[in-house]
Design an enzyme around this catalytic site. Structure first.
Site, PDB file in Angstrom:
ATOM      1  N   GLU A  80       0.824  -1.215   0.000  1.00  0.00           N
ATOM      2  CA  GLU A  80       0.000   0.000   0.000  1.00  0.00           C
ATOM      3  C   GLU A  80       0.857   1.264   0.000  1.00  0.00           C
ATOM      4  OE1 GLU A  80      -3.077   0.086  -0.564  1.00  0.00           O
ATOM      5  OE2 GLU A  80      -3.975  -1.791   0.089  1.00  0.00           O
ATOM      6  N   GLU A 351     -12.889   0.490  -9.748  1.00  0.00           N
ATOM      7  CA  GLU A 351     -12.509  -0.435 -10.824  1.00  0.00           C
ATOM      8  C   GLU A 351     -13.470  -0.460 -12.013  1.00  0.00           C
ATOM      9  OE1 GLU A 351     -10.331  -1.296  -7.231  1.00  0.00           O
ATOM     10  OE2 GLU A 351     -12.509  -1.312  -7.553  1.00  0.00           O
TER      11      GLU A 351
END
Length: 447
Positions: A80, A351
């Site tokens: 991350e 997405e």
């Protein structure tokens, strides 16, 4: 939207990693640790820049120059931190040539290097940024490493070596690629690998969570290299063929195309929201010329459009018009809908919009702008609150219940892709830039 999201973060949680838009307080997910790394500032910076929000951009750059300090005792996710901080800084350098950003990217990447000190070079998932001590997630199968995490260091470290001339970053990720390539079985790559032995831990595969960006970075490493990294292109082509054979299916009645999850030789007919990115990946493959024939180009566009449509259906079949975390295909009466309570949430994910962006850029079919506009309207209707934007707990229930978290990827990805869909193609052109998995644009190498 960008202004509302970021200015409220600035007002209520400046310097914190994320914020709670209803409580109007700071928030930090466990992947960022407990220290203030300014994740939202760094992750949002290129979106602020592209949106022309000059005052917020100027204040953010000043914070980075004077306040950003990665020497903290928090244990963070190396993956991350890489995609959001290293990637965020590299994108800003690509867009502005401001050396401050390249220096900060290198400073952050150097803090991650101790995670790679393993027998195979596969990095640990978690690292203490001050001491360098590292370990894997307790919940990961057998203490193993996750394919998407270990494979999603490549683009940033490759680009950092290119920009700094320091080979150490590229060497680290090329070593990982060799181990994973050697482990592949008929071009299949599984979700968990043992970082001590380089052997697979379980025979589960996915183009969604745990797998997704490994495949993405194979193609994008080739694109970023100026199409010189032929190994990456070949691995991508073969891996996607294997994935299609084992996981790509159509529903028998409505012909909805989806990638299921492979579990020890059995296909689980469900798809995660995370998997919706794959339509855009197929478009990028076509646009970049990764396909070896006209027939494969046509085939790839059919898959891209099919996945884009399925993800749109997951949105339009929800009362909020926003897509759930996961949706199923085993029952004809609930296709592209969640079956379990713990799948119904929407945490501002990008997405589906990402794939519609690529489909818009490649076809200029108004339908994709219309789908994106519908999502934008529904975000405003259901997720906008006084202090920013919040995720929701159940996309099938109106009025909604908010989760009171504004994820940093909402500005970095969701709002950036919306901004770009409704901008001219010359804004971040796809023949000159390649996006990392956090939607941070890197400039393609000119060979």
């Amino acid at each position: 939207m960008v202004f509302h999201a970021f200015s409220n973060y600035e007002k209520y949680a400046w310097g914190a990693n994320e914020h709670r838009p209803i409580s109007k307080t700071a928030h930090s997910a466990n992947v960022f640790g407990s220290d203030k790394l300014g994740i939202t500032i760094i992750d949002s910076l290129d979106t602020l820049y592209l949106a022309g929000l000059k005052e917020l951009y100027k204040k953010s750059r000043e914070w980075i120059e004077t306040q950003f300090n990665p020497n903290v005792g928090s244990e963070v996710s190396a993956f991350e931190i890489n995609i959001r901080i290293v990637g965020g800084f590299l994108a800003m350098y690509a867009l502005t040539n401001d050396k401050l950003y390249l220096d900060k990217a290198q400073l952050m990447a150097d803090r991650l290097l101790p995670a790679f000190d393993t027998p195979t070079g596969i990095p640990y998932a978690l690292i203490n940024l001050s001491s360098g001590s590292s370990r894997n997630w307790n919940w990961a199968a057998g203490g193993c490493s996750i394919l998407s995490e270990l494979g999603t260091m490549h683009l940033e470290f490759q680009y950092l070596s290119e920009l700094t001339g320091k080979e150490i970053y590229l060497q680290k990720v090329e070593k990982i690629r060799k181990v994973v390539k050697d482990a592949s079985e008929n071009h299949m790559y599984y979700n968990y690998i043992n970082q001590q032995s380089g052997k697979w831990c379980q025979k589960q595969a996915s183009l969604g969570g745990l797998g997704d960006s490994f495949y993405e970075y194979l193609l994008k490493s080739w694109v970023l290299s100026g199409k010189k990294d032929e190994q990456a292109r070949l691995m991508y082509e073969n891996a996607m063929k294997a994935a299609e054979e084992s996981m790509l299916r159509k529903t028998p009645t409505t012909n909805l195309m989806y990638f299921g999850e492979q579990r020890s030789g059995r296909l689980d007919p469900q798809m995660g929201h995370l998997t919706c990115f794959v339509g855009g990946l197929y478009v990028l493959s076509v646009l970049s010329g990764a396909s070896s024939s006209n027939a494969s180009t046509k085939h790839e566009m059919e898959i891209a459009q099919g996945i884009g449509k399925t993800c749109r259906e997951s949105y339009s079949r929800a009362a909020t018009g926003l897509g759930p975390e996961a949706f199923h295909f085993e029952r004809a009466d609930v296709e592209a809908k969640s079956l379990r309570e713990n799948e119904k949430y929407y945490i501002l994910r990008p997405e589906a919009i990402e794939t519609w962006f690529y489909l818009w850029r490649s076809t200029h079919d108004q339908m994709y702008r219309d789908w994106a506009w519908d999502a934008l309207v529904n975000l405003e209707k259901h997720c906008r609150v006084d202090g920013g934007y919040s995720g929701i707990r159940d996309v099938y229930a109106v009025p909604v219940s908010h989760d009171d978290v504004q994820q940093s990827f909402f500005i970095a990805e969701t709002l950036k892709y919306l901004l770009l869909i409704f901008s001219d193609d010359s804004v971040v052109p796809l023949d000159s830039y390649v996006f990392n998995t956090e939607a941070h644009p890197f400039r393609v190498r000119i060979v």
